[in-house]
Design an enzyme around this catalytic site. Structure first.
Site, PDB file in Angstrom:
ATOM      1  CD  GLN A  45      -1.086  -0.023   3.737  1.00 21.94           C
ATOM      2  OE1 GLN A  45      -1.257   0.985   4.438  1.00 21.94           O
ATOM      3  NE2 GLN A  45      -1.658  -1.197   4.001  1.00 21.94           N
ATOM      4  CG  HIS A  80       4.940  10.765  -9.392  1.00 23.67           C
ATOM      5  ND1 HIS A  80       6.225  11.252  -9.531  1.00 23.67           N
ATOM      6  CD2 HIS A  80       4.910   9.612 -10.117  1.00 23.67           C
ATOM      7  CE1 HIS A  80       6.929  10.438 -10.298  1.00 23.67           C
ATOM      8  NE2 HIS A  80       6.157   9.419 -10.665  1.00 23.67           N
ATOM      9  CD  GLU A  85      -3.766   3.337   4.933  1.00 17.89           C
ATOM     10  OE1 GLU A  85      -4.064   3.692   6.096  1.00 17.89           O
ATOM     11  OE2 GLU A  85      -2.737   2.668   4.667  1.00 17.89           O
ATOM     12  CD  GLU A 139       5.314   8.899 -14.653  1.00 12.53           C
ATOM     13  OE1 GLU A 139       5.938   8.717 -15.715  1.00 12.53           O
ATOM     14  OE2 GLU A 139       5.810   8.702 -13.524  1.00 12.53           O
TER      15      GLU A 139
END
Length: 239
Positions: free
Chosen positions: A86, A180, A152, A226
């Site tokens: 995550q 990012h 999350e 992205e």
């Protein structure tokens, strides 16, 4: 300055592409056309680099990759079943964030966990089929925490109504840190046309700047995403 050092780069198609390849490491920076150099924090050049019309490989060979300082080429067997599970982002207003990630990006909400005593809620999203989500809460938690590449979202209660709270740091303004997340799509241009129609904010359009065929958009909290295509991304390695 020391004498110029020859490097193999391809400038036949685009000097912008050369600049991209040489600066990917964050060590080289462009100085002027066909001329690059190492830079210190003070900005003084130590070693000018003369560019020739041959080929540079932006991507290291597998052998080079696993020989980099600090890299452990053979992972500890104890980590054999580890997965990258995550990434967590804090969001100010969950309703708009959930709409963005499910409605705009097409993710599925996999689980929601409330923590009343600590006054926050966690939302877990990913590219999984709704039919695969277990109905039983305990089994759903076990299943969700076994999925790779889950997003999350953390909502601290009250931030959505706090006018004095400007929002979270995206990592892309000083002091910079987090950069990012990234999504692979079948067609960057088609995806971005739809994003534009939906009013999504762009940091970079597919044809903006020197890196063509990829884009950066922003989510409602200003985090960068992205947008790339795996097939065209192979262009970052020389042919």
């Amino acid at each position: 300055c020391m004498p110029a050092k020859q490097v193999d780069v391809d400038v036949a198609s685009s000097t912008d592409r050369v600049a991209l390849m040489l600066t990917l490491s964050g060590v080289l920076r462009p100085v002027k056309n066909h001329h690059f150099g190492f830079a210190t924090p003070s900005g003084r050049l130590l070693l000018p680099v003369k560019v020739t019309r041959r080929t540079v490989r932006a991507m290291a060979t597998v052998q080079e990759l696993h020989s980099l300082p600090g890299v452990v080429a053979t992972p500890d067997p104890a980590t054999k079943e580890f997965i990258f599970q995550q990434t967590m982002l804090r969001v100010k207003e969950p309703t708009r964030s959930l709409h963005f990630y499910t409605g705009v990006l097409g993710m599925t909400l996999l689980a929601k966990l409330d923590f009343p005593d600590m006054k926050f809620t966690l939302y877990f999203l990913g590219y999984e089929k709704k039919e695969a989500i277990p109905e039983d809460p305990a089994e759903r938690a076990r299943w969700m925490f076994s999925r790779p590449a889950v997003l999350e979202l953390t909502h601290n209660w009250g931030t959505e109504n706090d006018e004095s709270f400007a929002g979270y740091h995206s990592g892309n303004t000083e002091p910079k840190g987090f950069g990012h997340i990234g999504l692979a799509v079948p067609d960057v241009y088609a995806a971005c046309k739809r994003f534009e129609e939906l009013g999504v904010k762009f940091v970079k359009t597919p044809d903006g700047g020197s890196m063509k065929g990829l884009a950066f958009i922003q989510d409602p909290d200003g985090y960068w995403i992205e947008i790339l295509n795996p097939n065209t991304s192979k262009d970052f390695a020389s042919k």
